[in-house]
Design a protein around this motif. Structure first.
Motif, PDB file in Angstrom:
ATOM      1  N   ASP A 217       1.184   3.796 -13.764  1.00  0.00           N
ATOM      2  CA  ASP A 217      -0.142   3.238 -13.713  1.00  0.00           C
ATOM      3  C   ASP A 217      -0.217   1.676 -13.633  1.00  0.00           C
ATOM      4  O   ASP A 217      -1.044   0.929 -12.872  1.00  0.00           O
TER       5      ASP A 217
ATOM      6  N   ARG B  39       2.279   1.690  -3.502  1.00  0.00           N
ATOM      7  CA  ARG B  39       1.253   2.212  -4.533  1.00  0.00           C
ATOM      8  C   ARG B  39       1.295   3.521  -4.180  1.00  0.00           C
ATOM      9  O   ARG B  39       1.220   4.441  -5.329  1.00  0.00           O
TER      10      ARG B  39
ATOM     11  N   THR C   8      -2.269  -3.178  -6.425  1.00  0.00           N
ATOM     12  CA  THR C   8      -3.648  -3.092  -6.219  1.00  0.00           C
ATOM     13  C   THR C   8      -4.365  -4.494  -6.238  1.00  0.00           C
ATOM     14  O   THR C   8      -4.787  -4.794  -5.355  1.00  0.00           O
TER      15      THR C   8
ATOM     16  N   ILE D 220       0.814  -1.229   0.000  1.00  0.00           N
ATOM     17  CA  ILE D 220      -0.043   0.006  -0.081  1.00  0.00           C
ATOM     18  C   ILE D 220       0.854   1.263   0.040  1.00  0.00           C
ATOM     19  O   ILE D 220       0.628   2.386  -0.713  1.00  0.00           O
TER      20      ILE D 220
ATOM     21  N   ILE E 270       0.744   0.584 -10.342  1.00  0.00           N
ATOM     22  CA  ILE E 270      -0.260   0.754  -9.255  1.00  0.00           C
ATOM     23  C   ILE E 270      -1.167  -0.426  -9.436  1.00  0.00           C
ATOM     24  O   ILE E 270      -1.995  -1.047  -8.445  1.00  0.00           O
ATOM     25  N   GLY E 271      -1.661  -0.817 -10.778  1.00  0.00           N
ATOM     26  CA  GLY E 271      -2.599  -2.045 -11.215  1.00  0.00           C
ATOM     27  C   GLY E 271      -2.103  -3.178 -10.670  1.00  0.00           C
ATOM     28  O   GLY E 271      -2.810  -4.056  -9.863  1.00  0.00           O
TER      29      GLY E 271
ATOM     30  N   ILE F  15      -2.364  -6.562  -3.469  1.00  0.00           N
ATOM     31  CA  ILE F  15      -2.905  -6.574  -2.253  1.00  0.00           C
ATOM     32  C   ILE F  15      -4.138  -6.837  -2.052  1.00  0.00           C
ATOM     33  O   ILE F  15      -4.551  -7.707  -0.869  1.00  0.00           O
ATOM     34  N   THR F  16      -5.088  -7.035  -2.794  1.00  0.00           N
ATOM     35  CA  THR F  16      -6.667  -7.346  -2.930  1.00  0.00           C
ATOM     36  C   THR F  16      -6.215  -9.007  -2.488  1.00  0.00           C
ATOM     37  O   THR F  16      -6.875  -9.254  -1.533  1.00  0.00           O
TER      38      THR F  16
ATOM     39  N   GLN G 228       2.060   6.715  -6.784  1.00  0.00           N
ATOM     40  CA  GLN G 228       1.097   7.655  -7.443  1.00  0.00           C
ATOM     41  C   GLN G 228       2.003   8.946  -6.955  1.00  0.00           C
ATOM     42  O   GLN G 228       1.436  10.008  -8.013  1.00  0.00           O
TER      43      GLN G 228
END
Length: 116
Positions: free
Chosen positions: A100, A70, A107, A67, A103-104, A110-111, A74
């Motif tokens: 991006d 990420r 993400t 996180i 980040i993708g 992390i999920t 950004q």
């Protein structure tokens, strides 16, 4: 998965090299020093947080470091939008697109980590 095979880390290291290359090209530009230092730092923090989190050995802690990574991605992306005074639109778009992608991947990871 081995850390050196993690797509976000591979792309983060690629981004870092590109940021350094970009900033070195600007070393004589007036007023860029603070922004340059920050840009290199935030790009470095992406990979550093991925590596540190992985080394902690806990999925929960690793997710927290991702996180943070990420957020650094950004934070690296944003200033490129303001660097239109020094870089072409194509270069800015390419760097932001790479951010991006990172980040993708972060993400999604992390999920996955949080669902386990």
């Amino acid at each position: 998965m081995k850390l050196d095979e993690f797509g976000a880390l591979i792309k983060a290291n690629e981004l870092f090299d590109l940021v350094v290359e970009d900033i070195l090209a600007l070393e004589r530009s007036f007023g860029i020093r603070r922004l340059a230092d920050q840009q290199v730092g935030t790009a470095d923090f992406i990979a550093a947080n991925i590596e540190e989190g992985y080394g902690r050995g806990s999925q929960r802690v690793y997710a927290q470091f991702l996180i943070i990574a990420r957020g650094s991605a950004q934070e690296t992306k944003g200033p490129y939008g303001r660097m239109k005074h020094w870089f072409s639109a194509e270069k800015i778009e390419a760097r932001q697109s790479l951010c991006d992608e990172i980040i993708g991947i972060l993400t999604a990871t992390i999920t996955t980590l949080k669902s386990k």
